[in-house]
Enzyme design. Sequence first.
Site, mmCIF file in Angstrom:
data_model
loop_
_atom_site.group_PDB
_atom_site.id
_atom_site.type_symbol
_atom_site.label_atom_id
_atom_site.label_comp_id
_atom_site.label_asym_id
_atom_site.label_seq_id
_atom_site.Cartn_x
_atom_site.Cartn_y
_atom_site.Cartn_z
ATOM 1 C CB SER A 58 -0.964 -0.047 1.182
ATOM 2 O OG SER A 58 -2.062 0.783 0.939
ATOM 3 C CG ASP A 72 -4.262 -3.964 -2.596
ATOM 4 O OD1 ASP A 72 -5.115 -4.162 -1.706
ATOM 5 O OD2 ASP A 72 -4.547 -3.878 -3.812
ATOM 6 C CG HIS A 91 -5.629 -2.535 1.513
ATOM 7 N ND1 HIS A 91 -4.837 -2.475 0.394
ATOM 8 C CD2 HIS A 91 -5.134 -1.613 2.373
ATOM 9 C CE1 HIS A 91 -3.902 -1.550 0.559
ATOM 10 N NE2 HIS A 91 -4.055 -1.016 1.759
HETATM 11 C C1 LIG Z 1 -9.301 4.438 10.453
HETATM 12 C C2 LIG Z 1 -9.234 5.437 9.354
HETATM 13 N N1 LIG Z 1 -8.156 5.273 8.412
HETATM 14 C C3 LIG Z 1 -6.991 6.150 8.764
HETATM 15 C C4 LIG Z 1 -6.442 6.717 7.498
HETATM 16 C C5 LIG Z 1 -7.647 3.849 8.311
HETATM 17 C C6 LIG Z 1 -8.302 3.232 7.093
HETATM 18 N N2 LIG Z 1 -7.581 2.064 6.593
HETATM 19 C C7 LIG Z 1 -8.395 0.838 6.571
HETATM 20 C C8 LIG Z 1 -8.078 0.004 7.786
HETATM 21 C C9 LIG Z 1 -6.712 -0.346 8.314
HETATM 22 C C10 LIG Z 1 -7.745 -1.076 9.095
HETATM 23 C C11 LIG Z 1 -7.536 -2.040 10.234
HETATM 24 C C12 LIG Z 1 -6.306 -2.657 10.378
HETATM 25 C C13 LIG Z 1 -6.137 -3.540 11.448
HETATM 26 C C14 LIG Z 1 -7.182 -3.755 12.333
HETATM 27 C C15 LIG Z 1 -6.985 -4.708 13.459
HETATM 28 F F1 LIG Z 1 -7.973 -4.599 14.334
HETATM 29 F F2 LIG Z 1 -6.945 -5.956 13.011
HETATM 30 F F3 LIG Z 1 -5.844 -4.416 14.065
HETATM 31 C C16 LIG Z 1 -8.407 -3.139 12.183
HETATM 32 C C17 LIG Z 1 -8.582 -2.248 11.093
HETATM 33 C C18 LIG Z 1 -8.496 0.240 9.184
HETATM 34 C C19 LIG Z 1 -8.497 -1.441 7.872
HETATM 35 C C20 LIG Z 1 -6.361 2.158 5.966
HETATM 36 O O1 LIG Z 1 -5.595 3.062 6.199
HETATM 37 C C21 LIG Z 1 -6.007 1.115 4.895
HETATM 38 N N3 LIG Z 1 -4.628 1.383 4.457
HETATM 39 C C22 LIG Z 1 -3.577 0.727 5.020
HETATM 40 S S1 LIG Z 1 -3.874 -0.422 6.238
HETATM 41 C C23 LIG Z 1 -2.241 -0.954 6.784
HETATM 42 C C24 LIG Z 1 -2.350 -1.547 8.128
HETATM 43 C C25 LIG Z 1 -2.348 -0.744 9.259
HETATM 44 C C26 LIG Z 1 -2.493 -1.300 10.522
HETATM 45 C C27 LIG Z 1 -2.666 -2.677 10.623
HETATM 46 F F4 LIG Z 1 -2.805 -3.219 11.832
HETATM 47 C C28 LIG Z 1 -2.664 -3.489 9.505
HETATM 48 C C29 LIG Z 1 -2.506 -2.923 8.265
HETATM 49 N N4 LIG Z 1 -2.314 0.949 4.635
HETATM 50 C C30 LIG Z 1 -2.018 1.885 3.691
HETATM 51 O O2 LIG Z 1 -0.853 2.099 3.355
HETATM 52 C C31 LIG Z 1 -3.117 2.616 3.126
HETATM 53 C C32 LIG Z 1 -4.388 2.365 3.520
HETATM 54 C C33 LIG Z 1 -5.305 3.208 2.860
HETATM 55 C C34 LIG Z 1 -4.575 4.004 2.000
HETATM 56 C C35 LIG Z 1 -3.139 3.686 2.111
#
Ligand SMILES: CCN(CC)CCN(C[C@]12C[C@](c3ccc(C(F)(F)F)cc3)(C1)C2)C(=O)Cn1c(SCc2ccc(F)cc2)nc(=O)c2c1C=CC2
Length: 396
Positions: free
Chosen positions: A238, A261, A317
Amino acid sequence: WTNSTERFYRIPEGKGPHSVGCTDLMTENAVEGSFLRLYYPARDATDTEEARWIPDREYYQGLSDFLNMYRIVGERLFHYYVGSVTCPAKSNAAFKPGEKYPLLIFSHGLGAFRTIYSAICIEMASQGFIVAAVEHRDESASATYYCKRRSVSESQEESTSNMEKEWIYYRKLKTGEEERCLRHKQVQQRAQECIKALNLILKISSGEEVTNVLHSDFDWNSLKDSVDTSRIAVMGHSFGGATVIESLSKEIRFRCGIALDVWMLPVGDDIYQNSVQQPLLFINSEKFQWADNILKIKKLISNDANKKMITIKGSVHQSFPDFTFVSGGIIARFFKLKGEIDPNEAIDISNHASLAFLQKHLSLKKDFDKWDSLVDGIGPNVIPGSNIDISPAEPE
Ligand SMILES: CCN(CC)CCN(C[C@]12C[C@](c3ccc(C(F)(F)F)cc3)(C1)C2)C(=O)Cn1c(SCc2ccc(F)cc2)nc(=O)c2c1C=CC2
């Protein structure tokens, strides 16, 4: 998190011939230093224990911030559900000398950090790669830290180590702040940190002494002459995929790249002026991508036979980070941590396509070419290109 029926959900072990070890390395007592988790081929060891998956509780606080949860809630939830999760790599296990291994630098996504892509990094290490998963200090990680030397007066007795951890948490976008500008600045820093990590690992392989401010009993001298300096690649998820593109354009020693992704927003417009010469593989999930993002990828690929894109059917994702393996039930569904495809199947497709692509462009002498068809999008649950339709709408 797993309820009783799913308590056997674990991060998958490496399927290659090597046992896998992992150890953490931090240089300098400053934010400008390198911080990475190294996954490597290890001597078979039964006595060493598995590494902790999320090593400090501050990471739970950072994840709570990132997910807009109250810290006192999120921190306890994460601690309760994943506090005891280990990753299937032996902590500080003895490095397996004897051959030169290709090197992979891995860049995490927004709100992530160095330890939560262990399924990918461990698989690559088990197949004979040294993998350096960097932790970025651009405030895009949920949390990270550097060690600040305590002034003499503060460190009361000799016994307490005179190091204290200086934590840096995820920086939210400020109201009115232009996201593209912030992310473009961050991706430049991220690329520099990947190049710094590359130089650090090459320095260690050359036999130079490096100071690891994290005191572990891992013998860094055992890595002398261990890196095949002509076989180096960069990989990321990402925001980390955008970091791959930026790193390739800035560092020719990265012979090829794999973007999982990819999030194209942080990538500057200059990139499309043929700044990326090296081979590049885009592995997309089915659900994350959207037309504008795909258009930018296609512009970058434009008729370059060495730049390819495939999509894993039924994936999301979160099919790439480790949470897809350790979560279950309502949480997994609520946060879309799993797609319709089984998480292990999805990561196998991604890893096998990656290995075939790396063999081809790093001229490895392995049998990963058996997965070449996946790189062309041929095989179960995989398609060439993207499932997103971007053909300009026909004029009404
Ligand atoms: C909340 C509002 N918003 C902030 C900008 C976050 C919105 N979001 C979708 C989410 C990450 C989500 C997530 C993870 C992990 C749990 C858990 F509970 F399992 F820990 C829950 C919920 C919340 C799915 C993303 O950011 C997606 N995304 C990601 S997710 C990378 C990641 C981060 C933490 C983790 F633990 C696992 C993976 N990496 C990127 O580089 C990019 C994006 C979007 C564009 C660029």
